[in-house]
Design an enzyme around this catalytic site. Structure first.
Site, PDB file in Angstrom:
ATOM      1  N   LEU A   1      35.774  28.809  40.012  1.00  0.00           N
ATOM      2  CA  LEU A   1      34.963  28.813  39.462  1.00  0.00           C
ATOM      3  C   LEU A   1      34.303  30.348  39.324  1.00  0.00           C
ATOM      4  O   LEU A   1      33.860  30.428  40.213  1.00  0.00           O
ATOM      5  CB  LEU A   1      33.688  27.684  39.378  1.00  0.00           C
TER       6      LEU A   1
ATOM      7  N   HIS B   1      33.505  29.200  33.495  1.00  0.00           N
ATOM      8  CA  HIS B   1      33.099  27.940  34.166  1.00  0.00           C
ATOM      9  C   HIS B   1      31.846  27.557  33.905  1.00  0.00           C
ATOM     10  O   HIS B   1      31.386  26.470  33.220  1.00  0.00           O
ATOM     11  CB  HIS B   1      34.180  27.429  35.211  1.00  0.00           C
TER      12      HIS B   1
ATOM     13  N   ARG C   1      42.174  34.611  37.720  1.00  0.00           N
ATOM     14  CA  ARG C   1      43.820  34.707  38.266  1.00  0.00           C
ATOM     15  C   ARG C   1      42.548  36.244  38.130  1.00  0.00           C
ATOM     16  O   ARG C   1      44.222  37.260  38.721  1.00  0.00           O
ATOM     17  CB  ARG C   1      44.681  34.291  36.944  1.00  0.00           C
TER      18      ARG C   1
END
Ligand code: PAF
Length: 303
Positions: free
Chosen positions: A44, A48, A198
């Site tokens: 997260l 998020h 990512r």
């Protein structure tokens, strides 16, 4: 259940447990009960956290799911190496205001290989739908299962994955799934890079070069104001991103949103096109990043 900034969310790993916890909340809260749901694959970040925070503001109970869904990864994609860090995630979840974190195993979610498929046509024809075949079928099945398990009143999705939002909204409408989808703005690092789990894969050099995406997309409103048509806009964004010697473009497209169809090819992008998205997927080394700008015309203001 009312979360405080420091409360530790309950962690549940089975479908039976999450159903029981939500049933208990609904029984206690009665007619005022409202369940907000934030589905994630974990690792997260502040993007998020903003979804969790929004859900906590809007609802009496916020459920966060963390599940790296194998069905939405292609055979040569990063399912195995996708970043996972449970302790860190629980810390972000607690600070952002989640009440319950649902972290099922793959065998809990898929005890047998699912024979049922969910394919949303049209909105999946382009962008990631074209470059990651099967990806949105995997998203459709897992999001439907999660909606059936959690039965939320509202579900929160980030617009960095704007195509995912369009796919989920279409699926929910077509299947009369009783949940309100709440699209939330992209959250960016201070220098403009769209937050993504990512990003952790990027080397320092790739991280620096990746800024070319957001810097180029930021020019789109001015290019629209100057009268560019969709093809010119796409070409200008391509050229801007290509100024990085290590940017390997997967796609750049200018489409209407949420239908994700090409606008009139020759006319300047105009009010009759409604909302326009310019979306890009670009590889830096082994890392594929996506980003977009969603524009409401005629003001050419980013949404
Ligand atoms: O956006 C994601 O993280 C995933 O696609 C989702 C919605 C959690 C489904 O696995």
């Amino acid at each position: 259940m009312t979360a405080t900034l420091t409360s530790t969310p309950a962690v549940v790993r089975t479908i039976a447990e999450i159903r029981a916890a939500i049933r208990a909340y609904r029984a206690e809260a009665g007619a005022t009960a409202s369940v907000g749901f934030v589905p994630t694959m974990g690792f997260l970040h502040e993007g998020h956290a903003s979804l969790i925070g929004r859900s906590a503001q809007d609802n009496g109970l916020t459920v966060l799911s963390i599940f790296v869904n194998p069905l939405q990864f292609g055979p040569n994609e990063d399912f195995e190496r996708y970043p996972r860090d449970e302790a860190r995630d629980l810390d972000v979840a607690a600070r952002a205001g989640a009440d319950i974190v649902f972290m099922p195993s793959v065998s809990e979610m898929y005890p047998t290989s699912a024979a049922t498929q969910i394919t949303v046509s049209g909105v999946t024809e382009r962008l990631c739908g074209a470059s990651r075949p099967g990806h949105f079928d995997g998203v459709g099945i897992v999001v439907t299962k999660l909606f059936n398990i959690v039965q939320p009143d509202r579900a929160y999705f980030g617009l960095k994955d704007a195509q995912q939002v369009a796919v989920v909204e279409r699926m929910v409408a077509d299947l009369n799934q009783p949940v309100q989808i709440v699209p939330c703005p992209i959250v960016r690092e201070a220098d403009g890079l769209a937050m993504s789990s990512r990003n952790v894969y990027l080397s320092a050099d790739e991280r620096r070069e990746a800024l070319v995406i957001s810097r180029t997309l930021a020019k789109v409103p001015a290019w629209i104001d100057s009268g560019m048509n969709a093809a010119q806009l796409t070409a200008a964004v391509r050229e801007g991103i290509s100024s990085s010697p290590i940017a390997d473009i997967d796609y750049v497209e200018t489409l209407t949103y949420p239908a994700l169809q090409p606008p009139a090819p020759d006319a300047p992008v105009s009010v009759s096109d409604g909302r326009i998205i310019v979306a890009a997927a670009v590889r830096f080394g082994r890392t594929r990043l996506i980003d977009n700008i969603l524009i409401s015309l005629p003001e050419a203001q980013p949404l």
